[in-house]
Design a protein around this motif. Structure first.
Motif, mmCIF file in Angstrom:
data_model
loop_
_atom_site.group_PDB
_atom_site.id
_atom_site.type_symbol
_atom_site.label_atom_id
_atom_site.label_comp_id
_atom_site.label_asym_id
_atom_site.label_seq_id
_atom_site.Cartn_x
_atom_site.Cartn_y
_atom_site.Cartn_z
ATOM 1 N N ASP A 288 0.836 -1.203 0.000
ATOM 2 C CA ASP A 288 0.000 0.000 0.000
ATOM 3 C C ASP A 288 0.868 1.249 0.000
ATOM 4 O OD1 ASP A 288 -1.904 1.946 0.274
ATOM 5 O OD2 ASP A 288 -2.852 1.088 2.048
ATOM 6 N N SER A 308 -1.403 2.640 -5.129
ATOM 7 C CA SER A 308 -2.652 1.990 -4.732
ATOM 8 C C SER A 308 -2.373 1.007 -3.610
ATOM 9 C CB SER A 308 -3.268 1.254 -5.929
ATOM 10 O OG SER A 308 -2.373 0.262 -6.422
ATOM 11 N N THR A 310 -2.550 -2.644 -3.082
ATOM 12 C CA THR A 310 -2.597 -3.831 -3.928
ATOM 13 C C THR A 310 -2.565 -5.085 -3.057
ATOM 14 O OG1 THR A 310 -1.389 -2.647 -5.661
ATOM 15 C CG2 THR A 310 -1.477 -5.048 -5.829
ATOM 16 N N GLY A 320 -2.289 -11.359 -6.823
ATOM 17 C CA GLY A 320 -1.759 -10.231 -7.585
ATOM 18 C C GLY A 320 -0.259 -10.081 -7.450
ATOM 19 N N MET A 322 2.971 -6.880 -7.915
ATOM 20 C CA MET A 322 3.259 -5.445 -7.978
ATOM 21 C C MET A 322 3.814 -5.123 -9.352
ATOM 22 S SD MET A 322 4.930 -5.081 -4.178
ATOM 23 C CE MET A 322 5.508 -6.788 -4.196
ATOM 24 N N THR A 336 0.114 -1.055 -11.052
ATOM 25 C CA THR A 336 -0.350 -0.886 -9.671
ATOM 26 C C THR A 336 0.283 0.311 -8.971
ATOM 27 O OG1 THR A 336 1.344 -2.458 -8.925
ATOM 28 C CG2 THR A 336 -0.860 -3.343 -9.383
ATOM 29 N N ASN A 338 3.663 0.809 -8.825
ATOM 30 C CA ASN A 338 4.892 0.334 -8.176
ATOM 31 C C ASN A 338 6.131 0.537 -9.027
ATOM 32 O OD1 ASN A 338 2.623 -1.620 -6.841
ATOM 33 N ND2 ASN A 338 4.319 -1.267 -5.434
#
Length: 472
Positions: A288, A308, A310, A320, A322, A336, A338
């Motif tokens: 996060d 976000s 994630t 998921g 990154m 995302t 990252n």
């Protein structure tokens, strides 16, 4: 310091935008990342100011992406000539690609930190006086103190990201950190302790007497605990990890394996395993980057994508990865937020922000009481991890023997040995005490270091290999 990266340079924003469009014509993605930064650091050691530094930097990095190929050039000169030379250099990435331009990141209005410049205030004299005051405070608490090292660091980074078909994106990023290290000696034996804190703010909240005294007290407490440590037994045993900073084990042993590039290339122990169980029920891991003022947070990543929260592992199931823009596109996934880089001199890579395990239902006291014969690990130092296998070795800097649910003697030289995927499967109890680290993390990858955060609740893990060491 002006927040305009192009201020007093030969290259203004409009011209840079136009030249970026020309440089990236026919590519699939890319950007101009321009940066202007100031930073300072102070170290007070052995009763005196050992070092004080101030640095200022400005430059740009131009990236041109076509498929799996990336052309990257950077310069400390913000000028039309330098940008023109960079454009010529990055075109080598184009051969044999489609040239279909990727969609620009969607914007948000979230702002996670202010635009304070920590380098501006307080002044030099106040900062050095503060370090001397902390040194004197620690030495006055305990006659066994033989060494105190206090460090203070701050920076402000202003960035501008330009991409064809997108309005310019700006971010102003403060970052500070205060650290205290203490060495004590008794009967010829020396031990150390360390504490630190920081975040994306100015210095104010970290240099109040309440704040710095708590760090100084914690560093001294750790040193005195280690002074009483006994030899750590080795072997396979159950381990309880404390909340907060021990999440660095999760970051290293699991987090890196969930970054998009390693999974796209099949180099991670988690590659191709979306939808599979990779951890025990109840284990939920999140990255996060949207937590206000946290060390690892960013309003936008270094490609202009808003960060976000994630979810990576949900109730033990891998859901998921990154992602930066390039790896997300090649994997048919969404970015995302990252994509991160150390500076304008480095291309972006998929990197963690603030990575933590969500809290469970167990009381921490209940978890410790359930440990019949094992180790309670409260703080960690360095470690080594192999991304492909997930195998790790981590050194505990504060740990205790536990017998029949009772915390007993501190131990020295304890190391935890295992692999990330297996350890996740062996989590049997998850505390309700999620805690984030105090703001001290730095993550290295491909020679680049970026600030990050970690966290976790108290955890019980069964069957961990613990390596011991003789006490000197």
């Amino acid at each position: 310091m002006s927040t305009d990266v192009f201020d007093q340079s030969a290259l203004d924003l409009d011209l840079a935008q136009a030249m970026t469009g020309e440089a990236l014509a026919g590519a699939e993605d890319g950007e101009l990342f321009a940066e202007r930064s100031v930073s300072e650091s102070f170290v007070f050691d052995d009763g005196r100011l050992k070092s004080a530094s101030y640095d200022a930097a400005r430059g740009f990095g131009l990236r041109r992406v076509s498929g799996e190929k990336t052309g990257y050039a950077h310069s400390t000169e913000l000028s039309p000539g330098a940008l023109k030379r960079a454009a010529s250099a990055v075109r080598a990435a184009d051969r044999g690609t489609s040239g279909v331009w990727a969609d620009a990141p969607r914007r948000t209005n979230a702002v996670l930190y202010g635009d304070e410049n920590p380098v501006d205030a307080p002044g030099f004299a106040q900062k050095t006086e503060l370090l001397a005051q902390i040194d004197a405070y620690v030495r006055a608490q305990e006659p066994r103190v033989i060494q105190v090292s206090v460090s203070l660091a701050g920076e402000q980074r202003n960035i501008t990201i330009l991409r064809p078909g997108m309005d310019p994106v700006f971010d102003c990023r403060p970052l500070v950190r205060l650290g205290v290290a203490v060495t004590v000696e008794q009967d010829g034996r020396r031990e150390s302790g360390h504490a630190g804190a920081g975040g994306r703010t100015a210095y104010a909240q970290w240099i109040t007497p309440q704040s710095w005294k708590s760090l100084a007290d914690e560093a001294l407490r750790q040193a005195l605990v280690n002074l009483q440590a006994v030899e750590c037994p080795g072997g396979e045993m159950d381990v309880v990890l404390g909340p907060g900073w021990p999440g660095v084990l999760l970051h290293e042993a699991v987090g890196h394996g969930l970054e998009g590039d390693f999974n796209r290339k099949g180099e991670s122990a988690f590659s191709g395993r979306l939808g599979e169980r990779v951890a025990a029920p109840g284990v939920t891991v999140i990255d996060d980057g949207t937590i206000a003022q946290r060390r690892g947070s960013l309003t936008i990543d270094d490609e202009g994508t808003p960060t976000s929260a994630t979810t990576l592992i949900e109730d033990g199931i891998l859901v998921g990865y990154m992602q930066d823009r390039q790896n997300a596109r090649l994997m048919g996934m969404a970015p995302t937020g990252n994509g991160r880089r150390e500076s304008f001199a480095c291309p972006p890579l998929p990197r963690m922000t603030n990575t933590f395990m969500r809290a469970g239902e167990h009381d921490p006291g209940e978890i410790l009481e359930s440990l019949k014969d094992g180790i309670y690990a409260v703080n960690f130092g360095g470690g080594q991890v192999d991304i492909t296998s997930g195998k790790f070795v981590f050194q505990c800097t504060e740990a205790y023997l536990v017998r029949n649910g009772k915390v007993e003697a501190p131990v020295k030289g304890a190391t935890l040995i295992g692999d990330g995927p297996s350890v996740l499967q062996r989590v049997t109890m998850i505390g309700n005490d999620l805690k984030l680290d105090p703001g001290i993390g730095v993550c290295g990858k491909a020679g680049q270091g970026v600030p990050v955060g970690v966290g976790q609740p108290t955890l019980k893990i069964e069957g961990v290999t613990v390596g011991g060491a003789d006490v000197g």
